[in-house]
Design an enzyme around this catalytic site. Structure first.
Site, PDB file in Angstrom:
ATOM      1  N   ASP A 105      28.595 -19.984  32.669  1.00  0.00           N
ATOM      2  CA  ASP A 105      28.245 -18.899  32.247  1.00  0.00           C
ATOM      3  C   ASP A 105      28.971 -17.957  33.536  1.00  0.00           C
ATOM      4  O   ASP A 105      28.534 -18.016  34.495  1.00  0.00           O
ATOM      5  CB  ASP A 105      26.711 -18.773  32.390  1.00  0.00           C
ATOM      6  N   ASN A 151      39.620 -15.365  30.846  1.00  0.00           N
ATOM      7  CA  ASN A 151      39.763 -14.911  29.617  1.00  0.00           C
ATOM      8  C   ASN A 151      38.342 -14.789  28.916  1.00  0.00           C
ATOM      9  O   ASN A 151      38.355 -13.890  27.880  1.00  0.00           O
ATOM     10  CB  ASN A 151      40.476 -16.186  28.835  1.00  0.00           C
ATOM     11  N   TYR A 207      33.813  -1.081  26.148  1.00  0.00           N
ATOM     12  CA  TYR A 207      34.668  -2.132  26.323  1.00  0.00           C
ATOM     13  C   TYR A 207      35.766  -1.737  27.062  1.00  0.00           C
ATOM     14  O   TYR A 207      36.349  -2.259  27.648  1.00  0.00           O
ATOM     15  CB  TYR A 207      34.836  -2.640  24.959  1.00  0.00           C
TER      16      TYR A 207
HETATM   17  P1  NAI Z   1      36.210 -15.282  21.097  1.00  0.00           P
HETATM   18  O1  NAI Z   1      34.846 -14.632  20.933  1.00  0.00           O
HETATM   19  O2  NAI Z   1      36.936 -16.163  19.975  1.00  0.00           O
HETATM   20  O3  NAI Z   1      36.227 -16.341  22.475  1.00  0.00           O
HETATM   21  C1  NAI Z   1      35.512 -16.012  23.715  1.00  0.00           C
HETATM   22  C2  NAI Z   1      35.140 -17.274  24.458  1.00  0.00           C
HETATM   23  O4  NAI Z   1      34.387 -16.602  25.627  1.00  0.00           O
HETATM   24  C3  NAI Z   1      33.826 -17.916  23.646  1.00  0.00           C
HETATM   25  O5  NAI Z   1      34.097 -19.321  23.537  1.00  0.00           O
HETATM   26  C4  NAI Z   1      32.547 -17.509  24.398  1.00  0.00           C
HETATM   27  O6  NAI Z   1      31.793 -18.757  24.476  1.00  0.00           O
HETATM   28  C5  NAI Z   1      33.093 -17.526  25.751  1.00  0.00           C
HETATM   29  N1  NAI Z   1      32.331 -16.686  26.544  1.00  0.00           N
HETATM   30  C6  NAI Z   1      31.570 -15.509  26.194  1.00  0.00           C
HETATM   31  N2  NAI Z   1      30.662 -15.034  27.143  1.00  0.00           N
HETATM   32  C7  NAI Z   1      30.932 -15.877  28.209  1.00  0.00           C
HETATM   33  C8  NAI Z   1      30.230 -16.351  29.489  1.00  0.00           C
HETATM   34  N3  NAI Z   1      29.387 -15.208  29.949  1.00  0.00           N
HETATM   35  N4  NAI Z   1      30.658 -17.142  30.201  1.00  0.00           N
HETATM   36  C9  NAI Z   1      31.609 -18.245  29.626  1.00  0.00           C
HETATM   37  N5  NAI Z   1      32.137 -18.166  28.349  1.00  0.00           N
HETATM   38  C10 NAI Z   1      31.961 -16.944  27.652  1.00  0.00           C
HETATM   39  O7  NAI Z   1      37.246 -14.100  21.791  1.00  0.00           O
HETATM   40  P2  NAI Z   1      38.724 -13.915  21.689  1.00  0.00           P
HETATM   41  O8  NAI Z   1      39.066 -12.995  20.851  1.00  0.00           O
HETATM   42  O9  NAI Z   1      39.280 -15.138  21.906  1.00  0.00           O
HETATM   43  O10 NAI Z   1      38.636 -12.959  22.870  1.00  0.00           O
HETATM   44  C11 NAI Z   1      38.968 -13.588  24.294  1.00  0.00           C
HETATM   45  C12 NAI Z   1      39.392 -12.529  25.391  1.00  0.00           C
HETATM   46  O11 NAI Z   1      40.470 -11.658  24.642  1.00  0.00           O
HETATM   47  C13 NAI Z   1      38.376 -11.513  25.672  1.00  0.00           C
HETATM   48  O12 NAI Z   1      38.359 -11.173  27.111  1.00  0.00           O
HETATM   49  C14 NAI Z   1      38.473 -10.383  24.897  1.00  0.00           C
HETATM   50  O13 NAI Z   1      38.042  -9.280  25.515  1.00  0.00           O
HETATM   51  C15 NAI Z   1      40.127 -10.559  24.978  1.00  0.00           C
HETATM   52  N6  NAI Z   1      40.918  -9.545  23.912  1.00  0.00           N
HETATM   53  C16 NAI Z   1      40.659  -9.979  22.357  1.00  0.00           C
HETATM   54  C17 NAI Z   1      41.108  -9.339  21.436  1.00  0.00           C
HETATM   55  C18 NAI Z   1      40.866  -9.495  19.957  1.00  0.00           C
HETATM   56  O14 NAI Z   1      41.250  -8.758  19.054  1.00  0.00           O
HETATM   57  N7  NAI Z   1      40.225 -10.708  19.645  1.00  0.00           N
HETATM   58  C19 NAI Z   1      42.088  -8.067  21.653  1.00  0.00           C
HETATM   59  C20 NAI Z   1      42.205  -8.105  23.018  1.00  0.00           C
HETATM   60  C21 NAI Z   1      41.626  -8.595  24.248  1.00  0.00           C
END
Ligand code: NAI
Length: 250
Positions: A53, A80, A145
């Site tokens: 976490d 990430n 955000y």
């Molecule tokens: P996702 O929700 O598919 O994956 C995020 C992962 O982070 C999940 O596996 C979750 O369990 C993990 N996570 C969340 N809180 C956590 C914590 N406290 N400790 C450890 N792990 C934690 O999201 P996605 O879309 O892959 O996003 C990944 C990154 O990309 C994020 O930083 C997001 O802000 C960024 N991003 C996403 C965009 C999108 O449109 N999907 C656009 C621009 C940036």
């Protein structure tokens, strides 16, 4: 032979979406990869799932220790893990501001702090932060955000400056709206998911969402020894959203 042979990477949020795509790509190219995630149980071989976490300093330290114990070194960190928040500045209370900033910003500081002693010993050290188009363009209903990602962008540049003498490169990727489980969850909550998806696609000049694999390619480039002269840069993977102004179609 892969360009990451002999290198060890830790990817936070590596159990899903962009993090998982980046972890898989780094592994395909020869790295040994640990996915540090709340949902480590979802991580499959050859990726190494480590429960973590990023809001908990002890959990972060234990996860970094576990990676180094397993693989003997740590060369690459992909910060990430992130969570979203919707609304104007009036819509989120203080607790929500602290919660989101704790994951998206302070989480990067915690993980990087724990990793630094190991990165300093690597001849190919790199940190890649997942930032966002929201750091550089005003997007409605994303006040908190966007503030968090603006901080990620500034932190990336500051860290890059601090760690030149350590031989650690620090860069970020700025995805546009990406087709990940996160966005699928958002769409599922919309009154008209189909219309909402079309609106998100239309906002990007290419008329489609970015794929997680496209973002992963940029992360892998910045993480790789091939990018040895790049530090303090941001790579947009946003279908042209940041820099292009197209005439309306039709
Ligand atoms: P996702 O929700 O598919 O994956 C995020 C992962 O982070 C999940 O596996 C979750 O369990 C993990 N996570 C969340 N809180 C956590 C914590 N406290 N400790 C450890 N792990 C934690 O999201 P996605 O879309 O892959 O996003 C990944 C990154 O990309 C994020 O930083 C997001 O802000 C960024 N991003 C996403 C965009 C999108 O449109 N999907 C656009 C621009 C940036």
């Amino acid at each position: 032979m892969g360009d990451f042979d002999g290198l060890v990477a830790a990817v936070t949020g590596g159990a899903s979406g962009i993090g998982l795509a980046a972890a898989q790509l780094l592994a395909d190219r020869g790295a040994q990869v640990a996915c540090l995630d709340l949902n480590a149980a979802d991580v499959k071989d050859p990726l190494y799932g480590v429960a973590c976490d990023v809001t908990d300093g002890r959990s972060v330290q234990a996860a970094v220790d576990a990676v180094v114990e397993r693989f003997g070194r740590l060369d690459i960190v992909v910060n990430n893990a992130g969570i979203g928040a919707q609304g104007t500045v009036a819509d989120n209370d203080d607790a929500e501001w602290h919660r989101v900033l704790d994951v998206n910003v302070v989480g990067i500081a915690r993980v990087s702090r724990a990793a630094l002693p190991h990165l300093r010993q690597s001849g190919a050290a790199a940190i890649v932060n997942t930032c966002s188009i929201a750091a550089t363009a005003g997007i409605p209903q994303r006040a908190l955000y966007s503030a968090s990602k603006g901080a990620v962008r500034a932190l990336t540049f500051a860290m890059a400056a601090d760690h030149v003498p350590d031989g650690i490169r620090v860069n970020c990727v700025n995805p546009g709206t990406a087709d990940t489980p996160w966005v699928a969850r958002l769409l599922a909550k919309a009154d008209d998911p189909e219309a909402e998806r079309k609106a998100l696609e239309a906002r990007q000049p290419m008329g489609r969402l970015v794929s997680a694999d496209e973002v992963a390619q940029a992360i892998a480039y910045l993480a790789s020894p091939a990018a040895g002269s790049s530090t303090g840069v941001e790579v947009c993977v946003d279908g042209g959203m940041q820099n292009l102004r197209l005439r309306p179609r039709g």
